[in-house]
Each structure stands twice: as structure tokens, then as C-alpha cells.
Design a protein around this motif. Structure first.
Motif, PDB file in Angstrom:
ATOM      1  N   GLU A  25     -13.778 -12.301 -41.195  1.00 36.58           N
ATOM      2  CA  GLU A  25     -14.610 -12.336 -42.393  1.00 36.58           C
ATOM      3  C   GLU A  25     -15.396 -11.035 -42.542  1.00 36.58           C
ATOM      4  O   GLU A  25     -15.578 -10.531 -43.653  1.00 36.58           O
ATOM      5  N   SER A  66     -11.057 -19.683 -59.682  1.00 36.94           N
ATOM      6  CA  SER A  66     -10.868 -19.409 -58.258  1.00 36.94           C
ATOM      7  C   SER A  66     -12.095 -19.879 -57.494  1.00 36.94           C
ATOM      8  O   SER A  66     -13.124 -20.213 -58.071  1.00 36.94           O
ATOM      9  N   SER A  67     -11.991 -19.906 -56.174  1.00 38.42           N
ATOM     10  CA  SER A  67     -13.104 -20.303 -55.319  1.00 38.42           C
ATOM     11  C   SER A  67     -13.278 -19.278 -54.224  1.00 38.42           C
ATOM     12  O   SER A  67     -12.459 -18.367 -54.061  1.00 38.42           O
ATOM     13  N   GLN A  68     -14.345 -19.409 -53.451  1.00 35.10           N
ATOM     14  CA  GLN A  68     -14.590 -18.475 -52.357  1.00 35.10           C
ATOM     15  C   GLN A  68     -13.476 -18.520 -51.324  1.00 35.10           C
ATOM     16  O   GLN A  68     -13.230 -17.549 -50.610  1.00 35.10           O
ATOM     17  N   ILE A  69     -12.794 -19.673 -51.245  1.00 29.85           N
ATOM     18  CA  ILE A  69     -11.693 -19.799 -50.298  1.00 29.85           C
ATOM     19  C   ILE A  69     -10.588 -18.808 -50.648  1.00 29.85           C
ATOM     20  O   ILE A  69      -9.830 -18.355 -49.782  1.00 29.85           O
ATOM     21  N   ASP A  70     -10.478 -18.478 -51.931  1.00 27.81           N
ATOM     22  CA  ASP A  70      -9.435 -17.543 -52.376  1.00 27.81           C
ATOM     23  C   ASP A  70      -9.703 -16.109 -51.941  1.00 27.81           C
ATOM     24  O   ASP A  70      -8.838 -15.251 -52.079  1.00 27.81           O
ATOM     25  N   GLY A  71     -10.912 -15.832 -51.459  1.00 30.58           N
ATOM     26  CA  GLY A  71     -11.259 -14.483 -51.064  1.00 30.58           C
ATOM     27  C   GLY A  71     -12.045 -13.758 -52.141  1.00 30.58           C
ATOM     28  O   GLY A  71     -12.610 -14.367 -53.046  1.00 30.58           O
ATOM     29  N   GLN A  94      -6.691  -9.205 -54.588  1.00 28.37           N
ATOM     30  CA  GLN A  94      -7.272 -10.368 -53.926  1.00 28.37           C
ATOM     31  C   GLN A  94      -7.377 -10.033 -52.441  1.00 28.37           C
ATOM     32  O   GLN A  94      -6.371  -9.857 -51.757  1.00 28.37           O
ATOM     33  N   SER A  96      -8.466 -11.169 -48.765  1.00 30.07           N
ATOM     34  CA  SER A  96      -8.720 -12.416 -48.036  1.00 30.07           C
ATOM     35  C   SER A  96      -8.270 -12.301 -46.587  1.00 30.07           C
ATOM     36  O   SER A  96      -7.399 -11.485 -46.262  1.00 30.07           O
ATOM     37  N   THR A  98      -6.313 -13.320 -43.162  1.00 26.84           N
ATOM     38  CA  THR A  98      -5.050 -13.959 -42.812  1.00 26.84           C
ATOM     39  C   THR A  98      -5.075 -14.247 -41.321  1.00 26.84           C
ATOM     40  O   THR A  98      -4.887 -13.345 -40.501  1.00 26.84           O
ATOM     41  N   THR A  99      -5.331 -15.506 -40.974  1.00 29.59           N
ATOM     42  CA  THR A  99      -5.553 -15.854 -39.569  1.00 29.59           C
ATOM     43  C   THR A  99      -4.295 -15.740 -38.724  1.00 29.59           C
ATOM     44  O   THR A  99      -4.364 -15.355 -37.559  1.00 29.59           O
TER      45      THR A  99
END
Length: 210
Positions: A25, A66-71, A94, A96, A98-99
Motif C-alpha cells: 500500500e 469505483s471504490s477504494q478497493i479499485d485503487g 489505475q 493498485s 497486486t499481492t
């Protein structure tokens, strides 16, 4: 300087020991901070008059639906510094985490109506709202990993497909650092011949202070 596409997938290899890597993050925030703002190639153009002075402007936007989950979403445009009202390249990014690959993904979209976005970064941040339907189609993903103080890497062997100015394939090598960004993007035709892009030196974008 050739006006060339920037939509490429870059895969980066970390050079720091695993224990020195910062959380994903936080890496996302660092990548965003290094992209947001204004940078140009003015210093390089002064040193080599054959090259054009190109300005790259990037800012945060809100994407409806979109949401915060989208990055984090960014809008980016490039233009000749002599004509900032006519960008030759526009994209939505975008950013975000990538785990599975422990990297930061930068997925670029070609806007559906780019003409409506010209100069968007000149507006207040709370006014930079883009409809989901205007985000457009995805072009390529860039996977960024921490490499010392930088984020650096290259495209896969086959690069990314393209259909711009005679090129059907794009390759690139990028270093994203605190002072700006160096790129070695190149376009190749169906015969594998380079038709535009960096040759003797990288394109060197440096941050502008206003």
C-alpha cells in the motif's frame, strides 16, 4: 522526439533484500506521488536541439462507480511544451497493489472521449470526475516493484501489441525515480524493424517546479 505511444506492460525486478521492501500500500502511494505532477524533457532538448520538449501532466481523478478497493485513478496527458492545448497522448491509469506478484500494477486505459479530458488537471481536484463509461478500454498493465529507491524494469520479450504510426509491437524500459522518469520505449513493424522510439539515449522526463 518521436510522438510515440506509452501504453506498454513493464515488468520490474526488485533489487532490495526482501526485508527492506516496504508494504504494498505504501508502494502504491509512492508510485502515485512520483507520477502526479508536471515533468518535461526541456533539459534534454536544450542539450540536444534535435529532440522535442515534451510535457507530461498527471493528476488524481475520481472515477464514478469505483471504490477504494479499485485503487487510485490518475489522468495523464502528454503534449509538446509549445502547444499544451493539444495533447498527442491521453490515458487513464489505475494504480493498485497486486499481492500475488507483490507488485504495484499500473493499468492504462485509452479514454472513450479523450477530447473531453483535455486540461483536466488544471481543474480543482474535487472537480476531476470521470464517468465509468468514459474510462475506455484497457491497453496494457505495468507491474512495478521496488528497486532500491526507484521503480524500474522492462516489457516482456514480445512487448505489447500496437497499431500506431506503423508499429505493431511496443517494447519499453522504464526507471521511475524521485526526479522524474526515464523511458526507452520503441515501436516495431511487422518485420521487426524499429520505426520510432529511443535509440542512443532514453527519453528523460524531469519534474517541473512552478
Amino acid at each position: 522526439m518521436n510522438l510515440k505511444p506509452f501504453f506498454v506492460a513493464v515488468f520490474l525486478t526488485a533489487s532490495l533484500p526482501a526485508q527492506a521492501q516496504i508494504p504494498l500500500e505504501q508502494q502504491v502511494n509512492e508510485v502515485v506521488a512520483r507520477l502526479v505532477g508536471v515533468m518535461d524533457t526541456s533539459a534534454q532538448a536544450i542539450a540536444n536541439p534535435k529532440l522535442s520538449n515534451v510535457r507530461m501532466t498527471t493528476c488524481k481523478i475520481s472515477l464514478q462507480g469505483s471504490s477504494q478497493i479499485d485503487g487510485v485513478y490518475l489522468y495523464q496527458e502528454q503534449s509538446l511544451s509549445s502547444d499544451l492545448t493539444k495533447p498527442y497522448r491521453q490515458r487513464i491509469l489505475q494504480i493498485s497493489p497486486t499481492t500475488y506478484s507483490q507488485s504495484v500494477r499500473s493499468l492504462s486505459f485509452r479514454p472513450a472521449r479523450p477530447e473531453t479530458l483535455v486540461g483536466l488537471c488544471n481543474q480543482p481536484e474535487d472537480s476531476r470526475i470521470v464517468a465509468l463509461s468514459d474510462r475506455g478500454t484497457p491497453v496494457c498493465a505495468v507491474f512495478l516493484k521496488q528497486s532500491g529507491e526507484n521503480y524500474a524494469g522492462r516489457t516482456p520479450i514480445d512487448g505489447c501489441p500496437a497499431n500506431v504510426r506503423g508499429a505493431v509491437r511496443i517494447t519499453n524500459q522504464i526507471t521511475l525515480h524521485k526526479a522524474g522518469m526515464d523511458t526507452w520505449d520503441r515501436g516495431y513493424d511487422t518485420h521487426g524493424k524499429q520505426v520510432w522510439g529511443a535509440k542512443a539515449e532514453s527519453y528523460q522526463f524531469r519534474r517541473r517546479d512552478f
